[in-house]
Design a protein around this motif. Sequence first.
Motif, PDB file in Angstrom:
ATOM      1  N   GLY A 185     -43.083  50.143  44.458  1.00  0.00           N
ATOM      2  CA  GLY A 185     -43.512  48.748  44.452  1.00  0.00           C
ATOM      3  C   GLY A 185     -44.781  48.521  43.669  1.00  0.00           C
ATOM      4  O   GLY A 185     -45.701  47.852  44.135  1.00  0.00           O
ATOM      5  N   ALA A 186     -44.843  49.080  42.463  1.00  0.00           N
ATOM      6  CA  ALA A 186     -46.070  49.015  41.671  1.00  0.00           C
ATOM      7  C   ALA A 186     -46.251  47.687  40.942  1.00  0.00           C
ATOM      8  O   ALA A 186     -47.343  47.375  40.475  1.00  0.00           O
ATOM      9  N   SER A 187     -45.196  46.894  40.845  1.00  0.00           N
ATOM     10  CA  SER A 187     -45.287  45.638  40.095  1.00  0.00           C
ATOM     11  C   SER A 187     -46.126  44.614  40.854  1.00  0.00           C
ATOM     12  O   SER A 187     -46.102  44.561  42.092  1.00  0.00           O
ATOM     13  N   PRO A 188     -46.868  43.751  40.158  1.00  0.00           N
ATOM     14  CA  PRO A 188     -47.650  42.695  40.826  1.00  0.00           C
ATOM     15  C   PRO A 188     -46.719  41.756  41.594  1.00  0.00           C
ATOM     16  O   PRO A 188     -45.630  41.429  41.132  1.00  0.00           O
ATOM     17  N   ALA A 189     -47.168  41.335  42.789  1.00  0.00           N
ATOM     18  CA  ALA A 189     -46.365  40.424  43.607  1.00  0.00           C
ATOM     19  C   ALA A 189     -47.132  39.187  44.028  1.00  0.00           C
ATOM     20  O   ALA A 189     -46.530  38.178  44.401  1.00  0.00           O
ATOM     21  N   TRP A 190     -48.463  39.247  43.971  1.00  0.00           N
ATOM     22  CA  TRP A 190     -49.259  38.128  44.481  1.00  0.00           C
ATOM     23  C   TRP A 190     -50.639  38.202  43.866  1.00  0.00           C
ATOM     24  O   TRP A 190     -51.140  39.290  43.560  1.00  0.00           O
ATOM     25  N   GLN A 191     -51.254  37.047  43.693  1.00  0.00           N
ATOM     26  CA  GLN A 191     -52.619  36.994  43.176  1.00  0.00           C
ATOM     27  C   GLN A 191     -53.509  36.311  44.192  1.00  0.00           C
ATOM     28  O   GLN A 191     -53.227  35.195  44.635  1.00  0.00           O
ATOM     29  N   ALA A 192     -54.574  36.993  44.601  1.00  0.00           N
ATOM     30  CA  ALA A 192     -55.505  36.458  45.581  1.00  0.00           C
ATOM     31  C   ALA A 192     -56.289  35.290  44.983  1.00  0.00           C
ATOM     32  O   ALA A 192     -56.356  35.131  43.759  1.00  0.00           O
ATOM     33  N   PRO A 193     -56.908  34.448  45.826  1.00  0.00           N
ATOM     34  CA  PRO A 193     -57.687  33.315  45.312  1.00  0.00           C
ATOM     35  C   PRO A 193     -58.794  33.704  44.343  1.00  0.00           C
ATOM     36  O   PRO A 193     -59.160  32.913  43.472  1.00  0.00           O
ATOM     37  N   ASP A 194     -59.315  34.923  44.473  1.00  0.00           N
ATOM     38  CA  ASP A 194     -60.368  35.359  43.550  1.00  0.00           C
ATOM     39  C   ASP A 194     -59.808  35.935  42.259  1.00  0.00           C
ATOM     40  O   ASP A 194     -60.559  36.418  41.410  1.00  0.00           O
ATOM     41  N   GLY A 195     -58.484  35.887  42.101  1.00  0.00           N
ATOM     42  CA  GLY A 195     -57.857  36.365  40.883  1.00  0.00           C
ATOM     43  C   GLY A 195     -57.377  37.797  40.931  1.00  0.00           C
ATOM     44  O   GLY A 195     -56.735  38.273  39.983  1.00  0.00           O
ATOM     45  N   THR A 196     -57.655  38.518  42.036  1.00  0.00           N
ATOM     46  CA  THR A 196     -57.223  39.909  42.154  1.00  0.00           C
ATOM     47  C   THR A 196     -55.709  39.993  42.304  1.00  0.00           C
ATOM     48  O   THR A 196     -55.130  39.331  43.171  1.00  0.00           O
ATOM     49  N   ALA A 197     -55.070  40.775  41.464  1.00  0.00           N
ATOM     50  CA  ALA A 197     -53.620  40.953  41.541  1.00  0.00           C
ATOM     51  C   ALA A 197     -53.286  42.007  42.599  1.00  0.00           C
ATOM     52  O   ALA A 197     -53.947  43.049  42.686  1.00  0.00           O
ATOM     53  N   ARG A 198     -52.277  41.733  43.412  1.00  0.00           N
ATOM     54  CA  ARG A 198     -51.842  42.662  44.453  1.00  0.00           C
ATOM     55  C   ARG A 198     -50.393  43.076  44.196  1.00  0.00           C
ATOM     56  O   ARG A 198     -49.555  42.246  43.840  1.00  0.00           O
ATOM     57  N   THR A 199     -50.120  44.344  44.382  1.00  0.00           N
ATOM     58  CA  THR A 199     -48.790  44.874  44.116  1.00  0.00           C
ATOM     59  C   THR A 199     -47.818  44.549  45.252  1.00  0.00           C
ATOM     60  O   THR A 199     -48.218  44.167  46.362  1.00  0.00           O
ATOM     61  N   GLY A 200     -46.542  44.769  44.967  1.00  0.00           N
ATOM     62  CA  GLY A 200     -45.543  44.597  46.001  1.00  0.00           C
ATOM     63  C   GLY A 200     -45.756  45.544  47.166  1.00  0.00           C
ATOM     64  O   GLY A 200     -45.494  45.195  48.322  1.00  0.00           O
ATOM     65  N   ALA A 201     -46.231  46.749  46.894  1.00  0.00           N
ATOM     66  CA  ALA A 201     -46.509  47.705  47.969  1.00  0.00           C
ATOM     67  C   ALA A 201     -47.625  47.192  48.876  1.00  0.00           C
ATOM     68  O   ALA A 201     -47.558  47.322  50.102  1.00  0.00           O
ATOM     69  N   TRP A 202     -48.664  46.617  48.288  1.00  0.00           N
ATOM     70  CA  TRP A 202     -49.789  46.058  49.063  1.00  0.00           C
ATOM     71  C   TRP A 202     -49.289  44.928  49.961  1.00  0.00           C
ATOM     72  O   TRP A 202     -49.610  44.858  51.149  1.00  0.00           O
ATOM     73  N   VAL A 203     -48.504  44.019  49.391  1.00  0.00           N
ATOM     74  CA  VAL A 203     -47.991  42.883  50.157  1.00  0.00           C
ATOM     75  C   VAL A 203     -47.030  43.368  51.244  1.00  0.00           C
ATOM     76  O   VAL A 203     -47.080  42.911  52.395  1.00  0.00           O
ATOM     77  N   GLY A 204     -46.142  44.308  50.893  1.00  0.00           N
ATOM     78  CA  GLY A 204     -45.159  44.777  51.851  1.00  0.00           C
ATOM     79  C   GLY A 204     -45.784  45.404  53.082  1.00  0.00           C
ATOM     80  O   GLY A 204     -45.352  45.145  54.214  1.00  0.00           O
ATOM     81  N   ALA A 205     -46.817  46.245  52.884  1.00  0.00           N
ATOM     82  CA  ALA A 205     -47.466  46.898  54.017  1.00  0.00           C
ATOM     83  C   ALA A 205     -48.114  45.872  54.947  1.00  0.00           C
ATOM     84  O   ALA A 205     -48.028  45.983  56.170  1.00  0.00           O
ATOM     85  N   ARG A 206     -48.718  44.847  54.375  1.00  0.00           N
ATOM     86  CA  ARG A 206     -49.410  43.849  55.198  1.00  0.00           C
ATOM     87  C   ARG A 206     -48.443  42.879  55.861  1.00  0.00           C
ATOM     88  O   ARG A 206     -48.684  42.430  56.982  1.00  0.00           O
ATOM     89  N   ALA A 207     -47.335  42.583  55.187  1.00  0.00           N
ATOM     90  CA  ALA A 207     -46.315  41.757  55.825  1.00  0.00           C
ATOM     91  C   ALA A 207     -45.694  42.499  57.004  1.00  0.00           C
ATOM     92  O   ALA A 207     -45.446  41.910  58.072  1.00  0.00           O
TER      93      ALA A 207
END
Length: 331
Positions: A40-62
């Motif tokens: 899940g290395a592809s970007p999936a979401w961008q935080a309000p401060d502009g930081t890009a988050r990967t699908g792996a980052w989003v998946g773990a937190r979801a």
Amino acid sequence: MSVWTERVAGRGEDAEPFVCHHWDTTQGLLAVFDGSGGAGASPAWQAPDGTARTGAWVGARAARLATDCWFHDVVREGQEPDGHTLHTYVKYFLEQAPKRQSKISGTMRRQLPTTLAGLHYQVDGDETEVEVRPLWTGDSRAYVLLPDSGLHVLTRDHTRESDALELLRSDPPMTNLVCADREFEIATRRLTLPLPCVLVVATDGFFGYVHTPGEFERLLLRTLEQAHHALDWSDLLRREVQAYTADDASLALLALGHRDFADLRAGFAPRLRQLTDRLTRDRPDALTGPPGDGADPREAAAAVKAWQERTWQEYRPAYERYLPPASEESA
């Protein structure tokens, strides 16, 4: 207590561990989530401060948020704490989570991929036993640590290889993984364990970078012996794991049946001495310091392999006492 570290500050894909105890019903839950960066290395979401988050980052937190809500409803509504109900929550939250369609496809690619290892527990009325339910998907693990017999794994990695030593030497793909775009299952089982004990869940950043499986237990017990209280123990574990791991690392644990921290530490002192003697006996020089002048690298590697095999065969029977049989794998 829990420990959470990032290999690269601000870029960690493990979600923070979940630790919760409900006093009125004497039940609780420990859980860890390792976002799978390779799949899940592809970007999936961008935080309000502009930081890009990967699908792996989003998946773990979801998955963590879903597990939090699931446990709340287990307590409030008295529903069965099984893998089927947890799967329903996790799948729903993944469906609602932000995701992007990657231009890169393949059999290894996943949307919002993460492992999950949870340990639901409930203490019996006379406080002599605890009923536990490991719940897991992927290669994060749940354990119990007993004073007389040490660390026992309660889950079986969802990989085609199940030998813990071979898993340290290789990195096989997972056959079952939480994700938004494919089917997955959450395996579960029910066990009754004696008190006192320590319940542990961890991602592979803790146990996947040691020389032999017994060294993870020794890490837990050695830092416990050095600690003055729980916060001190967690800080020592954080420092130790950051010194050897090549990954993000998460761990949560709960000590049950001990009068206080001093009683916990004293209860495991004999086990630490026994394990230390076993793992340091004939330990190869290649693992204790730089190779000497003229040392043959092939001989050094052979000595390390022989030591690993010997210590693993001594350690394995107790370690695998509660290992679920292969037929219980979810995939």
